[in-house]
Design a protein around this motif. Structure first.
Motif, PDB file in Angstrom:
ATOM      1  N   SER A 190      24.550  54.449  31.308  1.00 54.55           N
ATOM      2  CA  SER A 190      25.918  54.320  30.807  1.00 54.55           C
ATOM      3  C   SER A 190      26.151  55.440  29.794  1.00 54.55           C
ATOM      4  N   VAL A 191      27.218  56.213  30.003  1.00 56.53           N
ATOM      5  CA  VAL A 191      27.520  57.378  29.164  1.00 56.53           C
ATOM      6  C   VAL A 191      28.826  57.131  28.413  1.00 56.53           C
ATOM      7  N   GLY A 192      28.776  57.248  27.092  1.00 53.47           N
ATOM      8  CA  GLY A 192      29.979  57.053  26.278  1.00 53.47           C
ATOM      9  C   GLY A 192      30.786  58.321  26.164  1.00 53.47           C
ATOM     10  N   GLY A 193      31.279  58.799  27.299  1.00 53.54           N
ATOM     11  CA  GLY A 193      31.950  60.093  27.342  1.00 53.54           C
ATOM     12  C   GLY A 193      33.300  60.152  26.660  1.00 53.54           C
ATOM     13  N   ALA A 194      33.902  59.006  26.354  1.00 53.40           N
ATOM     14  CA  ALA A 194      35.178  59.016  25.629  1.00 53.40           C
ATOM     15  C   ALA A 194      34.991  59.542  24.214  1.00 53.40           C
ATOM     16  N   ASP A 195      33.777  59.421  23.689  1.00 48.72           N
ATOM     17  CA  ASP A 195      33.430  59.990  22.389  1.00 48.72           C
ATOM     18  C   ASP A 195      32.689  61.300  22.641  1.00 48.72           C
ATOM     19  N   GLY A 196      33.375  62.410  22.418  1.00 45.31           N
ATOM     20  CA  GLY A 196      32.794  63.703  22.759  1.00 45.31           C
ATOM     21  C   GLY A 196      31.488  64.000  22.055  1.00 45.31           C
ATOM     22  N   TRP A 197      31.251  63.394  20.887  1.00 39.61           N
ATOM     23  CA  TRP A 197      30.011  63.676  20.156  1.00 39.61           C
ATOM     24  C   TRP A 197      28.775  63.220  20.918  1.00 39.61           C
ATOM     25  N   THR A 198      28.907  62.178  21.743  1.00 40.97           N
ATOM     26  CA  THR A 198      27.742  61.744  22.518  1.00 40.97           C
ATOM     27  C   THR A 198      27.321  62.823  23.510  1.00 40.97           C
ATOM     28  N   LEU A 199      28.293  63.551  24.048  1.00 36.83           N
ATOM     29  CA  LEU A 199      27.987  64.597  25.027  1.00 36.83           C
ATOM     30  C   LEU A 199      27.319  65.793  24.354  1.00 36.83           C
ATOM     31  N   THR A 200      27.687  66.070  23.091  1.00 39.05           N
ATOM     32  CA  THR A 200      26.980  67.145  22.382  1.00 39.05           C
ATOM     33  C   THR A 200      25.521  66.770  22.187  1.00 39.05           C
ATOM     34  N   ASP A 201      25.241  65.495  21.944  1.00 34.34           N
ATOM     35  CA  ASP A 201      23.848  65.056  21.771  1.00 34.34           C
ATOM     36  C   ASP A 201      23.067  65.175  23.075  1.00 34.34           C
ATOM     37  N   TRP A 202      23.701  64.832  24.184  1.00 31.09           N
ATOM     38  CA  TRP A 202      23.066  65.032  25.493  1.00 31.09           C
ATOM     39  C   TRP A 202      22.701  66.513  25.670  1.00 31.09           C
ATOM     40  N   PHE A 203      23.684  67.379  25.455  1.00 31.25           N
ATOM     41  CA  PHE A 203      23.450  68.814  25.662  1.00 31.25           C
ATOM     42  C   PHE A 203      22.337  69.319  24.753  1.00 31.25           C
ATOM     43  N   GLU A 204      22.374  68.949  23.468  1.00 30.50           N
ATOM     44  CA  GLU A 204      21.397  69.466  22.512  1.00 30.50           C
ATOM     45  C   GLU A 204      19.977  69.092  22.889  1.00 30.50           C
ATOM     46  N   ASN A 205      19.768  67.878  23.364  1.00 31.23           N
ATOM     47  CA  ASN A 205      18.421  67.471  23.752  1.00 31.23           C
ATOM     48  C   ASN A 205      17.942  68.221  24.987  1.00 31.23           C
ATOM     49  N   VAL A 206      18.823  68.385  25.956  1.00 26.89           N
ATOM     50  CA  VAL A 206      18.436  69.146  27.146  1.00 26.89           C
ATOM     51  C   VAL A 206      18.198  70.606  26.776  1.00 26.89           C
ATOM     52  N   TYR A 207      19.071  71.176  25.960  1.00 23.82           N
ATOM     53  CA  TYR A 207      18.934  72.594  25.607  1.00 23.82           C
ATOM     54  C   TYR A 207      17.657  72.848  24.810  1.00 23.82           C
ATOM     55  N   LEU A 208      17.332  71.978  23.868  1.00 25.75           N
ATOM     56  CA  LEU A 208      16.123  72.158  23.068  1.00 25.75           C
ATOM     57  C   LEU A 208      14.885  72.191  23.957  1.00 25.75           C
ATOM     58  N   ARG A 209      14.903  71.417  25.024  1.00 29.30           N
ATOM     59  CA  ARG A 209      13.738  71.327  25.905  1.00 29.30           C
ATOM     60  C   ARG A 209      13.717  72.414  26.987  1.00 29.30           C
TER      61      ARG A 209
END
Length: 434
Positions: A190-209
Motif C-alpha cells: 500500500s503506497v500513500g501517494g497522495a502525500d508526496g513526501w512518502t514518494l521522496t522517501d521511496w526514491f531516497e532509499n532506492v537511490y542510496l542503494r
C-alpha cells in the motif's frame, strides 16, 4: 511525516511569549546554579510527543533549577521561527527538522555556534555524519536530538504466513514475495501517494542503494543533475514496483488517492488490502492508534532491501536543536540535549529514537524500538539524511510542487523515466538558484 498544525490563533498567541534568561550565575535558594533563569524552546511536537518532551525539559529543570517554557509549533515551525527571528523575539532554542533551514539561519547570523563542550559531546556520542549535518562553513550549529529511521518496510505477519514468506533481504526477493502475495488476492504494497513526501522517501532509499552514499550527497547538493544516469537507474528500479498495478494496492490511481495513515490501515486494519507498507518508525504509532494490530506480533518490519549487493544503509530524518541566544542557561540546555542523559528520559517513555550511540539500547521502551534504534546506530556513517529535507523547500518540501509533484507524476506513469528526470531537474534548477 507531517505533524498536526496548531491554529493560527494559537501560533499568534504563542508568538508573543519571549524568553527571559537572566545573565546571573548566582545559585537560587534551592542551591541550583540556574534557578531564576528561564529558557524558551520552540519545537514541532504536539500531543503525546509534547508531553514526553516536556518530561525531558522537567529533568533539565530538576538538574539545574532553570525554568523551561515549551512552545509547540507543529508543521508551522519554520514559519513561526523565522517570524520570531525577524521580529527580534527569537526563542532560546529551537528544534528544526530541516538542515537547510538551519544553514539559512546560520548564514544570516541568527543561530549561534555551539560551545566547545557541546561539540565535544556531539563528537563523543554520535557517528560523524550527524556532526557533519549540523556543520556549516566549518562550524557546528546543531545537535540532533530525535531521529526517524526511514528505511523500514512494515508487513503483516498473517499475510506473510499465508505464503510462507520470510522478510526479504534483497529487492528481487521483495518483488518475489509481493507477487506471491498477489496470488492470494491481496496487493503486495500500500503506497500513500497522495502525500508526496512518502514518494521522496521511496526514491531516497532506492537511490542510496543503487547510486551509493557519495552520489546521494552530490544529488542532495545538486552537484549532479536529476537527469544523471544514476537517477534514471533508481527510477527504473522503483518502476519495477510502481509499474506493476497488481503489486500496488489500487494501482497508481488508488495510490495517488491514498494518504499516509490510510496506507498503514490498508495493511493492518480490520479489512486488509495489502501485505506491506513502507515508511519510517512512526508507522508503529499509526498502527497503535488506528488499528487493533499489535506491533511486534501482528505487525513487524524488515530493513529496506539491498539492491545489487548494496551495503546496509539508513535514510533518516530528525530534529536538530539550535541555539538562538548566548547565555548560560541556553548553553546548559544545549549540553543537556547533546548528552545521553536527556535522550534516556524520552527513550523510556516510548516513541523516540536517537542517533546518540551512548543511550543503552535497553532503555528503549519495547523490542521493536530497540531494533530500530540499533539499526540507526549500527549504520554509522552510512546514514544519510532525508534528501528532500536537505533541499530548498520549494523543491523538496512543498505540497503539489517540486519533487513531490514530479514523483506523483512518475507514480502515475512509471514507464516514462525520461519525462520524470526532466521534470525533476527543471524544478530543482529553479529552487537551487534562489
Amino acid at each position: 511525516m507531517s505533524r498536526l498544525k496548531v491554529t493560527a490563533a494559537l501560533v499568534a498567541a504563542l508568538g508573543v511569549v519571549t524568553a527571559c534568561a537572566a545573565g546571573t550565575t548566582t545559585p537560587g535558594p534551592d542551591g541550583k546554579a540556574l534557578s531564576g533563569q528561564t529558557v524558551e524552546v520552540i519545537g514541532p511536537w504536539t500531543g503525546d510527543e509534547q508531553l514526553r518532551f516536556e518530561q525531558v525539559l522537567a529533568a533539565f529543570k530538576d538538574k539545574t533549577g532553570a525554568e523551561v517554557r515549551y512552545t509547540p509549533a507543529g508543521d508551522e515551525l519554520p514559519t513561526v521561527l523565522q517570524t520570531r527571528v525577524q521580529g527580534g523575539t527569537p526563542p532560546n532554542v529551537a528544534l528544526v527538522a530541516q538542515p537547510g533551514l538551519v544553514e539559512q539561519l546560520a548564514k544570516a547570523g541568527s543561530v549561534k555556534v555551539v560551545s566547545s563542550e557541546v561539540e565535544k559531546a556531539v563528537t563523543e556520542h554520535n557517528a560523524g555524519v550527524w556532526k557533519k549535518l549540523g556543520t556549516f562553513d566549518g562550524q557546528l550549529y546543531g545537535v540532533h536530538f530525535k531521529s526517524a529511521n526511514k528505511s523500514t518496510v512494515w508487513y503483516s505477519e498473517k499475510a506473510f504466513g499465508a505464503v510462507g514468506a520470510e522478510p526479504p533481504a534483497t529487492w528481487e526477493d521483495f518483488l518475489k514475495v509481493g507477487r506471491a502475495v498477489v496470488d492470494t488476492g491481496q496487493a503486495a504494497v500500500s503506497v500513500g501517494g497522495a502525500d508526496g513526501w512518502t514518494l521522496t522517501d521511496w526514491f531516497e532509499n532506492v537511490y542510496l542503494r543503487t547510486a551509493g552514499p557519495e552520489n546521494y550527497d552530490k544529488l542532495a547538493r545538486h552537484e549532479i543533475p536529476w537527469t544523471d544516469p544514476s537517477v534514471r537507474e533508481a527510477l527504473a528500479t522503483l518502476g519495477e514496483l510502481f509499474g506493476d498495478s497488481r503489486l500496488v494496492e489500487g494501482g497508481a490511481t488508488g495510490a495517488l488517492q491514498t494518504e499516509f495513515p490510510q496506507s498503514v490501515i490498508n495493511v493492518f486494519g480490520d479489512a486488509p488490502k495489502a501485505a506491506m507498507v513502507f515508511e519510517a518508525d512512526f508507522v508503529a504509532s499509526v498502527i497503535r492508534t488506528s488499528t487493533k494490530a499489535k506491533v511486534g506480533e501482528d505487525a513487524k518490519f524488515f530493513k529496506f532491501p539491498a539492491i545489487g549487493g548494496s551495503e546496509d544503509a539508513v535514510v533518516a530524518g530528525g530534529d536538530m536543536a539550535v541555539q538562538l541566544k548566548d547565555d548560560q542557561a541556553t548553553t546548559e540546555l544545549m549540553k543537556f540535549l547533546a548528552s545521553p542523559e536527556s535522550g534516556r528520559v524520552w527513550a523510556k517513555l516510548g516513541g523516540f529514537l536517537s542517533p546518540n550511540r551512548s543511550i543503552p539500547v535497553d532503555d528503549y521502551a519495547d523490542d521493536v524500538t530497540r531494533e530500530l534504534a540499533k539499526q540507526l546506530v549500527d549504520a554509522g556513517d552510512n546514514v544519510r539524511f532525508d534528501m528532500s529535507d536537505l533541499a530548498p523547500a520549494a523543491f523538496g518540501g512543498t505540497k503539489g510542487a517540486g519533487e513531490w509533484k514530479a514523483l506523483q507524476d512518475f507514480l502515475a506513469n512509471p514507464k516514462d523515466v525520461d519525462a520524470a528526470v526532466q521534470r525533476l531537474e527543471s524544478e530543482a534548477a529553479k529552487a537551487y538558484q534562489k
